[in-house]
Design a protein around this motif. Structure first.
Motif, mmCIF file in Angstrom:
data_model
loop_
_atom_site.group_PDB
_atom_site.id
_atom_site.type_symbol
_atom_site.label_atom_id
_atom_site.label_comp_id
_atom_site.label_asym_id
_atom_site.label_seq_id
_atom_site.Cartn_x
_atom_site.Cartn_y
_atom_site.Cartn_z
ATOM 1 N N ASP A 141 41.498 37.204 38.058
ATOM 2 C CA ASP A 141 40.982 36.598 39.276
ATOM 3 C C ASP A 141 41.827 35.371 39.575
ATOM 4 O OD1 ASP A 141 40.132 34.645 37.491
ATOM 5 O OD2 ASP A 141 37.998 35.012 37.759
ATOM 6 N N GLU A 142 41.363 34.541 40.501
ATOM 7 C CA GLU A 142 42.181 33.407 40.923
ATOM 8 C C GLU A 142 42.315 32.340 39.845
ATOM 9 O OE1 GLU A 142 37.931 32.489 42.032
ATOM 10 O OE2 GLU A 142 39.286 34.222 42.036
ATOM 11 N N SER A 173 44.426 35.106 34.700
ATOM 12 C CA SER A 173 45.233 36.275 35.019
ATOM 13 C C SER A 173 44.828 37.494 34.203
ATOM 14 C CB SER A 173 46.711 35.968 34.773
ATOM 15 O OG SER A 173 46.952 35.823 33.385
#
Length: 495
Positions: free
Chosen positions: A302-303, A306
């Motif tokens: 996700d943001e 990784s």
């Protein structure tokens, strides 16, 4: 003396005092004659704070050790034999071969190093003021190491000077350990050599306020009513000072920018930059493996984290713990990393709920030159100002103090969470608030034990994971069989 190069990071910032080069051949009496050399010895005494999460032999992070004994998390991992000692302790069926063996080894190493500092300073090197400061740090660290051993094992060998052959010390009962430690701690506090709070350059050193928190923790765990008034006095001294206060944003406490914030009284520091810790150098300076331990496996990315990162799936948070929080409570999102609906490799006891306070992010290991999954820079928060307030509220109740003041302390914590205040301050409300405030910080289990609730709360669950109940005999976990074999005078706990 054998040459040894050691680098130990005490602060998340880069500071000169944190890089240590140990003696390179001189006799001890000739080397430890300067402030710089004595400070190196002090720094080495802090190093074992880092070791329990992984010391090359076992994963015994203090957060996991405490939480698997309580009621907020499952053990997890790949299966019931993965970190088997945790699973057996979780079910209150540990034994000499399934206990926190390396915790014993790590912290007795710390005690030995603290004793070294005290001995070296007795030789008269450096300045008197600095020697007093070094000795005070070593003595308080030694109390802290013994305090952890006392909490888990109870009946342990005790010594304040390093041992000579055959390197054995008398095993004292838990009550005797307490009697020794609390007097030592009172002496440290009364000497007053430690600053109330260190400046940011020295963040990571033990302080007078940290000594106060250890004192209250020990007195309350021992139910030492004769010392409650003194513990309360120490809590109120912290409250009345300008050095500590609540952070307005609870979630910000757990960010890297929240390390050593206005709420932080003591943290164990970890650093990803220039980390030397790796698979073959587990006890070198660097970061923490905790975020890797307690994250989902096969994370798709996700943001924040990784897809190349690998969690090991320990300590999934129970759904019942998530459901304790009101949706309006800001601590819910800060505490619960809810991965419902995300596809990843589910491991044993998976709930898709994880501890957000120490979740892994790419940013927190970005500067690591070695194995990133061993070197997250998440500092471990040990004592926070919110605990000071809740300690004071509880101690006021026990000592017949002002109920309105106790309620004010309780509701300061409640209000910061965005929740309406309690109308009354009682032990149940305080414990309920401590539960919500400190999920994943290793406080809950010991709160249940010291207040007598453990036997009613720590019982078999509906899932068949915990099949045994906690009893008074489970208060102290088993001593390691290896220690019993090494010293036949040691007596195993009646577990």
């Amino acid at each position: 003396m054998t040459a040894l190069v050691l680098m130990f990071v005490l602060s998340s910032c880069s500071e000169d005092w944190l890089t240590v080069t140990n003696p390179t051949g001189e006799p001890l009496e000739e080397y430890y004659t300067t402030d710089d050399a004595l400070n190196e010895a002090v720094t080495a005494a802090y190093a074992p704070l880092h070791w329990p999460d992984w010391d090359g032999t076992a994963y015994n992070d203090l957060t996991c050790d405490a939480e698997i004994l309580g009621d907020d998390f499952w053990v997890g991992g790949s299966n019931i034999t993965d970190n088997q000692h945790w699973h057996m302790l979780f079910n209150y069926e540990g034994d000499g071969n399934n206990t926190l063996a390396t915790l014993w080894t790590d912290f007795y190493s710390g005690i030995k190093r603290c004793n070294d500092v005290i001995e070296y300073c007795s030789w008269g090197g450096g300045t008197e003021d600095n020697r007093n400061l070094y000795v005070a740090q070593a003595r308080l660290l030694r109390v802290y190491y013994y305090n952890i051993l006392w909490h888990y094992y109870g009946n342990v060998p005790f010594y304040l000077e390093n041992l000579e052959s055959p390197y054995t010390a008398p095993q004292l009962t838990a009550d005797e350990i307490y009697d020794q430690l609390i007097v030592e701690l009172e002496d440290i506090i009364n000497d007053g050599y430690l600053p109330f709070r260190w400046d940011n350059t020295n963040a990571g050193r033990v302080s007078q306020a940290m000594a106060y928190m250890v004192y209250a923790e020990m007195v309350m765990y021992q139910n030492d009513t004769a010392r409650y008034a003194t513990a309360l006095k120490y809590m109120e001294e912290i409250i009345s000072s300008s050095d500590y206060s609540l952070m307005s944003d609870y979630a910000a406490i757990w960010e890297e920018t929240g390390e050593w914030c206005q709420e932080s009284i003591f943290e164990i520091n970890y650093e990803d930059g220039e980390a030397q810790r790796d698979w073959g150098t587990s006890m070198y300076a660097g970061g923490s493996v905790l975020p890797t331990l307690i994250a989902p496996n096969g994370w798709p990315g996700d943001e924040l984290w990784s897809s190349g990162s690998d969690g090991w799936g320990f300590l999934p948070l129970r759904t019942e713990t998530r459901d304790l929080f009101d949706d309006a409570d800001v601590r819910k999102a800060a505490t619960v990393w809810d991965c419902t609906g995300v596809a990843y490799t589910e491991r044993y006891q998976d709930t898709h709920l994880w501890l957000n306070k120490y979740r892994p992010t790419d940013a927190n290991c970005a500067d690591c030159p070695s194995s990133k999954n061993l070197n997250y820079n998440n500092n471990k928060r040990i004592y926070r100002y919110s605990e000071t307030l809740l300690n004071a509220a509880e101690l006021l109740l026990y000592t017949g103090g002002s109920t309105s003041t106790a309620l004010n302390y309780l509701n300061q914590v409640r209000s910061r969470a965005g929740m309406p205040g309690y109308s009354a301050c009682n032990i149940d409300n305080i414990l309920a608030e401590r539960h919500l405030e400190f999920v994943g910080e290793g406080k809950r289990y010991f709160d249940l034990v010291r207040t007598g609730y453990a036997k009613d709360v720590l019982v078999p669950d509906a899932y068949g994971y915990r099949t045994n109940s906690w009893t008074e005999s489970k208060k102290h976990i088993p001593l390691a069989q290896s220690e019993l074999d090494a010293d036949p005078t040691l007596v195993q706990n009646n577990y």
